[in-house]
Scaffold this motif. Structure first.
Motif, PDB file in Angstrom:
ATOM      1  N   ALA A  24       0.854  -1.185   0.000  1.00  0.00           N
ATOM      2  CA  ALA A  24       0.000   0.000   0.000  1.00  0.00           C
ATOM      3  C   ALA A  24       0.890   1.235   0.000  1.00  0.00           C
ATOM      4  N   ILE A  25       0.519   2.237  -0.795  1.00  0.00           N
ATOM      5  CA  ILE A  25       1.282   3.475  -0.850  1.00  0.00           C
ATOM      6  C   ILE A  25       0.779   4.413   0.235  1.00  0.00           C
ATOM      7  N   PHE A  93      -2.925   4.066  -3.298  1.00  0.00           N
ATOM      8  CA  PHE A  93      -2.781   3.049  -4.341  1.00  0.00           C
ATOM      9  C   PHE A  93      -2.289   1.742  -3.712  1.00  0.00           C
ATOM     10  N   TYR A  94      -2.604   0.630  -4.393  1.00  0.00           N
ATOM     11  CA  TYR A  94      -2.100  -0.684  -4.002  1.00  0.00           C
ATOM     12  C   TYR A  94      -1.361  -1.306  -5.175  1.00  0.00           C
ATOM     13  N   LEU A  95      -0.243  -1.970  -4.879  1.00  0.00           N
ATOM     14  CA  LEU A  95       0.525  -2.657  -5.908  1.00  0.00           C
ATOM     15  C   LEU A  95       0.601  -4.135  -5.549  1.00  0.00           C
ATOM     16  N   ILE A 109      -1.211  -2.600 -10.813  1.00  0.00           N
ATOM     17  CA  ILE A 109      -1.346  -1.359 -10.047  1.00  0.00           C
ATOM     18  C   ILE A 109      -2.824  -1.018  -9.890  1.00  0.00           C
ATOM     19  N   PHE A 110      -3.262  -0.786  -8.644  1.00  0.00           N
ATOM     20  CA  PHE A 110      -4.642  -0.424  -8.335  1.00  0.00           C
ATOM     21  C   PHE A 110      -4.675   0.985  -7.762  1.00  0.00           C
ATOM     22  N   VAL A 115      -9.432  -0.092  -8.055  1.00  0.00           N
ATOM     23  CA  VAL A 115      -9.623  -0.485  -9.449  1.00  0.00           C
ATOM     24  C   VAL A 115      -8.282  -0.411 -10.164  1.00  0.00           C
ATOM     25  N   GLU A 116      -7.991  -1.400 -11.006  1.00  0.00           N
ATOM     26  CA  GLU A 116      -6.737  -1.383 -11.754  1.00  0.00           C
ATOM     27  C   GLU A 116      -6.676  -0.148 -12.648  1.00  0.00           C
ATOM     28  N   ILE A 117      -5.516   0.483 -12.691  1.00  0.00           N
ATOM     29  CA  ILE A 117      -5.368   1.734 -13.432  1.00  0.00           C
ATOM     30  C   ILE A 117      -5.406   1.479 -14.943  1.00  0.00           C
ATOM     31  N   CYS A 118      -5.625   2.539 -15.707  1.00  0.00           N
ATOM     32  CA  CYS A 118      -5.462   2.498 -17.161  1.00  0.00           C
ATOM     33  C   CYS A 118      -3.994   2.813 -17.444  1.00  0.00           C
TER      34      CYS A 118
END
Length: 274
Positions: A24-25, A93-95, A109-110, A115-118
Motif C-alpha cells: 500500500a502506498i 494506491f495498491y501494488l 497497479i490499483f 480499481v486497476e489503473i489504465c
C-alpha cells in the motif's frame, strides 16, 4: 572420533510457495523514492535475489530496479521514483507483486478506489524485442528515418492518443469534473458550463496531482468571441513537473471550492514521434 560437521544448506523453496505480496502506498515521501519488500518474502526468496531486479507491467514495459539492503530490510530503489511518477502512483494506491523467479517480478497497479489503473500506452520501436528493458519510457526511442517508419509512427501515435481518450471517457468521479486534452500551447480547455459555475478569471486555482502536490494556475479567455476558458498561466510548470506530453488527457475533479482545488487524473498517450 568425532563425526565431521556437514555444511548447512538451506532447502530450496517449494514450487507451490506463495509468490505474491501487496504494497500500500502511504502518505510518506519515502514511498516516492523507494519501497520495502516484505520481510517474510525476503525470508523465503532472499537468497535468490540479485542486486538488480526487473518489474514487468501490464503495459509491456519492463523496468530495471536496484535492490538495496539496509538494516536487514530490502528495498526497490534507484529508479523507483521514476516508476512512481510514470504511472502517477499516489497515496492510497495498491501494488500487487508476483515473483516470477530469478529476480524477476510482475506487478498490477490499483488506484485508491481499488480499481486497476489504465496503463499508459507504449509503442516500442521496430528493432525492440518483447520484454525490452526500457530505461526511460517517456523518452522518444530512436527509430528509422525512412518514410515508411515515419508513417507507422504516426499511426501508432494516433492509436496511443485514442486509447488515452477512451480511458478519459470512462473517468466518472462523484464530484463535478471535466476532461480535456493537453494542447500544444501548454494549456487545457475548460468547458464553458464548468467554467461559468466554478471558475473566475484572474483568480488563482490549484491543480493537485495524485501525490497531493499542488501548483497554482490561472484561467484566461482565448478571445472576446469565446465562451470557454483555458487553464494557461502556470500550467506549463505543472505539465513539466508531472511529465505530461501534448496529446495526454487529464480529468479535472473539483475537490474544493474556496479556494478552488482541482484534482488531476492523468491518462497518458505515450508516443515516439521524431
Amino acid at each position: 572420533m568425532k563425526p565431521r560437521r556437514g555444511r548447512c544448506v538451506r532447502p530450496s523453496v517449494p514450487e507451490n510457495e506463495p509468490k505474491h505480496f501487496m504494497k500500500a502506498i502511504l502518505p510518506s515521501p519515502i514511498h516516492a523514492k523507494q519501497i520495502r519488500i516484505p520481510d517474510e518474502f525476503i525470508t523465503r526468496f532472499g537468497n535468490e535475489l540479485k542486486n538488480v531486479a526487473t518489474i514487468a507491467v501490464p503495459d509491456g514495459c519492463v523496468w530495471e530496479m536496484e535492490l538495496k539492503k539496509c538494516d536487514e530490510h530490502v528495498f526497490f530503489c534507484n529508479r523507483w521514483q521514476e516508476f512512481v511518477e510514470y504511472y502517477s502512483i499516489g497515496y492510497g494506491f495498491y501494488l500487487s507483486f508476483k515473483y516470477e523467479g530469478n529476480s524477476n517480478f510482475s506487478v498490477i497497479i490499483f488506484d485508491a478506489t481499488s480499481v486497476e489503473i489504465c496503463y499508459p500506452f507504449k509503442t516500442p520501436s521496430t528493432n525492440e524485442e518483447p520484454n525490452t528493458k526500457y530505461h526511460n519510457p517517456r523518452k522518444r526511442s530512436k527509430v528509422e528515418t525512412s518514410e515508411s517508419c515515419r508513417e507507422k509512427a504516426k499511426s501508432l501515435s494516433k492509436d496511443a492518443s485514442k486509447r488515452a481518450k477512451d480511458a478519459a471517457n470512462v473517468f466518472n468521479p462523484n464530484n463535478p469534473y471535466f476532461c480535456s486534452k493537453v494542447a500544444k500551447g501548454r494549456c487545457v480547455h475548460v468547458p464553458s458550463d464548468f467554467a461559468f459555475k466554478y471558475l473566475k478569471l484572474n483568480v488563482p486555482i490549484k491543480l493537485q496531482n495524485s501525490h497531493g502536490e499542488q501548483q497554482e494556475v490561472f484561467c484566461i479567455v482565448p478571445d472576446s468571441r469565446s465562451s470557454s476558458m483555458r487553464i494557461s498561466k502556470g500550467f506549463s510548470k505543472f505539465q513539466r513537473n508531472n511529465n505530461l506530453s501534448n496529446g495526454d488527457y487529464c480529468g479535472f475533479e473539483l475537490i474544493k471550492k474556496k479556494p478552488v482545488v482541482l484534482k488531476v487524473t492523468m491518462f497518458r498517450a505515450v508516443d515516439y514521434r521524431n
